[in-house]
Design a protein around this motif. Structure first.
Motif, PDB file in Angstrom:
ATOM      1  N   ILE A 371      59.563  30.092  42.770  1.00  0.00           N
ATOM      2  CA  ILE A 371      58.989  29.231  44.231  1.00  0.00           C
ATOM      3  C   ILE A 371      58.214  28.364  43.614  1.00  0.00           C
ATOM      4  O   ILE A 371      59.869  26.709  44.038  1.00  0.00           O
ATOM      5  CB  ILE A 371      58.477  29.816  45.047  1.00  0.00           C
ATOM      6  N   ASN A 372      57.541  27.751  42.628  1.00  0.00           N
ATOM      7  CA  ASN A 372      57.583  26.559  42.203  1.00  0.00           C
ATOM      8  C   ASN A 372      58.284  25.828  41.867  1.00  0.00           C
ATOM      9  O   ASN A 372      58.497  24.880  40.897  1.00  0.00           O
ATOM     10  CB  ASN A 372      56.074  26.853  41.542  1.00  0.00           C
ATOM     11  N   ALA A 409      59.629  34.853  51.191  1.00  0.00           N
ATOM     12  CA  ALA A 409      58.408  35.234  50.322  1.00  0.00           C
ATOM     13  C   ALA A 409      57.156  34.627  51.416  1.00  0.00           C
ATOM     14  O   ALA A 409      56.037  35.198  51.602  1.00  0.00           O
ATOM     15  CB  ALA A 409      58.052  34.304  49.507  1.00  0.00           C
ATOM     16  N   TYR A 410      57.696  33.233  52.121  1.00  0.00           N
ATOM     17  CA  TYR A 410      56.340  32.516  52.993  1.00  0.00           C
ATOM     18  C   TYR A 410      56.209  33.534  54.283  1.00  0.00           C
ATOM     19  O   TYR A 410      54.740  33.829  54.755  1.00  0.00           O
ATOM     20  CB  TYR A 410      56.912  31.288  53.317  1.00  0.00           C
ATOM     21  N   GLY A 416      51.390  30.491  47.748  1.00  0.00           N
ATOM     22  CA  GLY A 416      50.724  30.090  46.578  1.00  0.00           C
ATOM     23  C   GLY A 416      52.468  29.097  45.566  1.00  0.00           C
ATOM     24  O   GLY A 416      51.952  28.120  45.069  1.00  0.00           O
ATOM     25  N   PHE A 417      51.935  28.377  46.795  1.00  0.00           N
ATOM     26  CA  PHE A 417      53.216  26.906  46.897  1.00  0.00           C
ATOM     27  C   PHE A 417      53.017  25.722  48.256  1.00  0.00           C
ATOM     28  O   PHE A 417      52.807  25.589  49.508  1.00  0.00           O
ATOM     29  CB  PHE A 417      54.814  27.498  46.634  1.00  0.00           C
ATOM     30  N   ASP A 418      53.376  24.634  48.150  1.00  0.00           N
ATOM     31  CA  ASP A 418      53.241  23.883  48.835  1.00  0.00           C
ATOM     32  C   ASP A 418      54.862  24.146  50.288  1.00  0.00           C
ATOM     33  O   ASP A 418      55.271  23.673  50.322  1.00  0.00           O
ATOM     34  CB  ASP A 418      54.023  22.248  48.424  1.00  0.00           C
ATOM     35  N   ALA A 419      53.982  24.151  51.303  1.00  0.00           N
ATOM     36  CA  ALA A 419      55.268  24.996  52.353  1.00  0.00           C
ATOM     37  C   ALA A 419      55.767  23.456  52.954  1.00  0.00           C
ATOM     38  O   ALA A 419      56.409  24.143  53.385  1.00  0.00           O
ATOM     39  CB  ALA A 419      54.653  26.083  53.386  1.00  0.00           C
ATOM     40  N   ALA A 425      62.763  20.540  51.596  1.00  0.00           N
ATOM     41  CA  ALA A 425      63.564  20.980  50.446  1.00  0.00           C
ATOM     42  C   ALA A 425      64.749  21.894  51.099  1.00  0.00           C
ATOM     43  O   ALA A 425      65.955  21.549  50.461  1.00  0.00           O
ATOM     44  CB  ALA A 425      62.555  21.612  49.140  1.00  0.00           C
ATOM     45  N   MET A 426      64.337  22.840  52.163  1.00  0.00           N
ATOM     46  CA  MET A 426      64.875  23.831  52.099  1.00  0.00           C
ATOM     47  C   MET A 426      65.945  23.144  53.174  1.00  0.00           C
ATOM     48  O   MET A 426      67.495  23.167  53.292  1.00  0.00           O
ATOM     49  CB  MET A 426      64.365  24.613  53.057  1.00  0.00           C
TER      50      MET A 426
END
Length: 978
Positions: A371-372, A409-410, A416-419, A425-426
């Motif tokens: 994801i990152n 995933a969220y 472990g990423f900037d939600a 971005a989505m």
């Protein structure tokens, strides 16, 4: 699908059986990398590490659809061993930096029929296992062994005694070369680069090679006269002293950053390590990966199929970062990351369905890196990728499926990423104006005339939007949630209630004539059968549209029992057919599980058992379609365990039927989730009852958290369908109950281009709303019955539920054709490109530059012969006719166009023929207007256009036949003579 096994596979199965009954029970012994290398699987057998950057494998095929991985099991010659390959894709690329040991200096690869440096080989002398490959080259009697680390690999060549020892380095292999260079740094070290164009339009790769002993001479070849070591097509032949020893080891590092990166990758991973040490490390890495899921079964074939499938899910995505953290981004600039590993090769249209959900269970840590990586691509290139490859956007396939990967995933707690950035971005992907999204936002669906593959794009965008809504809701973003929940229902706008199929909307009518078996430009690698069950975000809503559970079940039954043949264009991806269920391609993958949603889990169990046993075999053609970077295999892994993620981002897995007596998922936190099947046999494929952690489980689904918490799921199997999980409260649901939309009305009857008059009927896919319409900008009024128009008309329509909810307003322009004008077609057009029917060439609607938008009339390997009747004799000044060229899509201009005219329809006068040099290669689509001077009083005009015929050598479709696309035969008649 079942075929006699070759001697190789009998021996392979015996080898596995022997291993089972010895002290060694390593799981790597059950991986057969040759599965998928035959048929249309498009896999390769060479050495790679889990999700590694290097794929060191033999190349047996230089081009063609079944050469996408560079290897096909039916081939007899090896061209060499290159260091990058794609697994299971439908488009070719990679095959970078080819090395080939031989016994003479020969820069011809043999593809032109000459012997060249290619070598014959036999599968009897070939062996592959995770991280290792071995073959004997018959022509030269040279033995080759390959093994790898993450970014580097080792070749081991054993030359026969007394033979010359030569290694060919060929950078002009497979793809179009943009730039290349070979730089000898010493007698044992070479450095250089290969920049190429294929699927990735600007792929940049650098290499560093170290020989285990010095070469005694080098011969260079290049197609660029002024550069002895570089230029396009750089090749070199290195000769070694044959009297020294027969073994030669070649260590190779690769990098997308620069030559220094390739050197550092090689030295960091391989320095001072022997071939056997690296091979052992590779095998250990694979053993650790495969131990994430441990199965017990008496069937060696099933065990081999399962672990090969699990192996295939772990080949891609691929690491795309050097040991120092540098990588080449989507802007083709160099970036540094110390916080995450950067990956490429995301086949998202395929892998969002099952591969990425599998990673959320057994690859949680790596999922954060994935994801990152996707978010980094958003930062560097300006948008989340659809199919990223080697720092390039390929824009391949439909939908924006990085979105469900992130949302799934969220919602499963992977954070472990900037939600906030991820949601932005989505949304950014969903708010574009290209790829049909402008129309999708404006109308609530994509019209056929606006964008190709309009039905598939509408359906997949709607699902993607639902996953955005779910993540927005979890983050407390109410406005975003409401907006995207409305958009997620747009699937309703392409559902035809009369046929119960998803159909293209052409000028707000339904694309016709309609044949659900027809493969055409309204669908992506599919027909209407294979997309009409796709609304995973709102299966309850889809069931209601089809008339309820009983009708939905009947339609599913018809899917699996329909005739296997398709009509329309040939589509090689539609394979693995059970009726019109096509297991060889991804749009069908969830369908067998849909019986659970209508209280019939036993039918799901029947179909899953059939697919598991018929569509996967321990054979080269043992995968029923393209393996697609792990998706085809992920379906097997999930389904063999007994469940499947029908709707990623719902956190539900729908239960099918287990294939094994015992399965244990070893989770990353040390917990275990076990699945056991009691009384299991080939006949006992039905679930009689189930328990979860010792308590009765009566529902036909489990939740993600129940797996991740660890525990035990036990099925008791029987040979007859049971009543297990058949009550309404026991079935799974995906259901949209908030922010319900009113679908847009459609024109159920009426010709958009008509003579004299046409009667118009309007309708809706649901009936809890009223339709309003306006003619030529008059006030809107409620539609109650059909009406007739007799002049050119602008019709506007929308629907309302009476409580403030309204659909989008749609406009349709109705064209009146001169009632005296008629056309007779003497050759037959293809229905999938009918342009609107028999009157398409005189309806006044001009075809656009995109052939897929429906206005062009297409003739495959057929000339156009058409005669216009003006109704009476008229003074005609000129007549013009338009043709389309899009050579990438096999559409060529005609080679010649002729026109003849007549007063009586019997005696025709030929006008000078106009010839077109249609063979000139072109990458761009274009429209050519051919005009004939007439200046006569006539009634009949005959137009003939000669189809290009066989596609030229060098064209991707060489061996096939061309299409001729035509639109609008337009006579110019002075107004006073009309």
């Amino acid at each position: 699908m079942k075929k006699p096994l070759s001697l190789f596979f009998i021996l392979f199965s015996f080898f596995c059986f022997s291993q089972e009954n010895s002290s060694s029970k390593k799981l790597i012994n059950y991986v057969n990398p040759f599965i998928g290398t035959g048929g249309h699987g498009h896999t390769y057998p060479g050495a790679t590490l889990p999700f590694g950057m290097m794929q060191l494998s033999p190349d047996t095929r230089l081009d063609g659809w079944d050469g996408c991985s560079g290897y096909h099991y039916s081939d007899e010659y090896i061209y060499g061993f290159s260091h990058t390959h794609l697994s299971g894709t439908g488009v070719s690329d990679y095959g970078d930096v080819l090395l080939m040991p031989t016994n003479e200096v020969n820069f011809n690869n043999g593809s032109d029929g000459n012997s060249g440096y290619k070598a014959h080989f036999s599968h009897d002398n070939e062996k592959a296992s995770p991280g290792y490959y071995k073959v004997l080259l018959d022509k030269t009697n040279i033995e080759v062994e390959l093994t790898v680390s993450k970014r580097s690999g080792i070749h081991h060549y054993t030359f026969p005694k007394g033979s010359k020892q030569i290694v060919i380095l060929d950078l002009d292999h497979r793809d179009k070369i943009l730039s290349s260079e070979i730089r000898p740094l010493s007698k044992t070290e070479i450095s250089g680069h290969r920049h190429s164009e294929a699927w990735a339009k600007d792929q940049r790769l650098f290499f560093n090679i170290e020989f285990s002993r010095p070469y005694k001479s080098v011969t260079h070849y290049t197609s660029t006269e002024n550069s002895p070591f570089g230029g396009k097509g750089a090749k070199a032949a290195f000769e070694f002293d044959a009297s020294a020893e027969k073994d030669l080891f070649v260590k190779v590092g690769i990098s997308a950053v620069n030559e220094k990166g390739a050197y550092e990758n090689r030295t960091f991973e391989l320095r001072h390590k022997s071939f056997e040490e690296i091979k052992t490390e590779a095998e250990t890495a694979w053993e650790n990966q495969l131990e994430k899921i441990v199965i017990e079964t008496q069937s060696i074939d099933q065990k081999t199929i399962f672990y090969t499938a699990l192996y295939h899910t772990m080949i891609a995505p691929n690491l795309y970062q050097d040991v120092d953290g540098r990588y080449r981004g989507m802007d083709l600039e160099i970036h540094q990351s110390n916080d995450f590993e950067n990956y490429t090769v995301f086949s998202l249209w395929d892998t969002y369905r099952a591969a990425h959900p599998l990673y959320t269970i057994i690859e949680k840590d790596r999922t954060t890196h994935f994801i990152n990586s996707l978010l980094a691509k958003y930062d560097e290139g300006g948008i989340l990728p659809i199919w990223p490859l080697a720092g390039n956007y390929t824009w391949c396939m439909v939908g924006y499926h990085a979105v469900p990967v992130i949302s799934d995933a969220y919602l499963k707690g992977i954070r472990g990423f900037d939600a906030e950035k991820a949601l932005q971005a989505m949304k950014h992907s969903a708010m574009q104006d290209k790829l049909g999204l402008k129309s999708y936002k404006e109308f609530g669906f994509i019209p056929v005339e606006e964008e190709s593959e309009s039905v598939s794009k509408t359906l997949e965008y709607a699902y993607n939007d639902w996953t955005i809504a779910q993540m927005a809701k979890a983050m407390g973003k109410t406005e975003d949630y409401n907006y995207f929940m409305e958009r997620s229902q747009n699937y309703k706008n392409v559902f035809d209630p009369e046929t119960k199929f998803m159909r293209g909307r052409f000028r707000n009518t339904w694309f016709a004539p309609f044949d659900p078996y027809e493969v055409n430009f309204n669908y992506t690698e599919a027909n209407s059968w294979q997309y009409s069950f796709y609304a995973p975000q709102d299966i309850s809503g889809l069931v209601n549209l089809m008339g309820g559970k009983a009708e939905f079940e009947k339609q599913l039954d018809k899917l699996f029992t329909a005739k296997k043949e398709t009509s329309g264009r040939e589509q090689a991806d539609i394979t693995g057919l059970i009726g019109q269920y096509a297991h060889g391609n991804e749009p069908s993958h969830h369908m067998a599980y849909l019986y659970n949603f209508v209280n019939k889990p036993a039918k799901t169990q029947e179909k899953i058992h059939q697919i598991l046993n018929e569509k996967y075999q321990n054979a080269p053609d043992g995968i029923s379609g393209n393996e697609d970077c792990g998706q085809m295999s992920a379906w097997y892994v999930f389904s063999a365990m007994g469940f499947y993620p029908v709707t990623p981002a719902s956190n539900q897995y729908i239960i099918g039927t287990p294939l094994f007596e015992s399965t244990t998922i070893n989770l990353e936190d040390g917990k275990k989730f076990e699945i056991a099947a009691e009384n299991l046999s080939d006949e006992n494929k039905y679930i009689a009852s189930a328990t979860l952690n010792g308590k009765p489980l009566t529902r036909s689904y489990i939740n993600h958290s129940e797996i991740m918490d660890g525990g035990k799921l036990v099925f008791k199997m029987t040979d007859k369908p049971s009543t297990w999980a058949t009550k309404d409260e026991e079935i799974p649901k995906t259901e949209i109950t908030e922010n319900l939309i009113v679908p847009a009305p459609f024109i159920a009857k009426g010709d958009v281009a008509f003579k004299n008059k046409t009667e118009i009927s309007l309708d809706l896919p649901i009936y809890e709303a009223e339709i309003l319409y306006s003619i030529n900008n008059s006030e809107f009024k409620i539609y109650s019955e059909p009406f007739t128009i007799s002049e050119e008309t602008e019709l506007r329509t929308y629907s309302s539920n009476g409580y403030g909810k309204e659909s989008k307003t749609l406009s349709t322009h109705f064209y009146k054709i001169d009632p005296n004008l008629s056309i007779k077609l003497e050759t037959e057009y293809a229905n999938q490109y009918n342009g609107g029917g028999d009157n398409a060439l005189i309806d006044g609607v001009q075809g656009a530059i995109d052939f897929r938008t429906g206005s062009w009339q297409g003739y495959h390997d057929t000339d156009l012969k058409a005669t216009l009747d003006l109704g009476s004799k008229k003074e005609v000044q000129t007549v013009s006719v338009n043709f389309l060229q899009d050579q990438r899509a096999w559409i060529f201009y005609p080679t010649e166009v002729s026109c003849s005219v007549s007063e009586n329809g019997k005696d025709f006068t030929e006008l000078p023929i106009q010839k077109i040099d249609a063979e000139i290669p072109s990458e761009e689509a274009g429209i050519k207007t051919i005009q004939f001077e007439i200046n006569k009083n006539i009634q009949f005009i005959r137009i003939t256009a000669k189809n290009f015929g066989a596609l030229p050598k060098g064209h991707l479709g060489y061996g096939g036949k061309a299409w001729l696309f035509v639109d609008e035969i337009s006579p110019l008649i002075p107004k006073g003579d009309n």
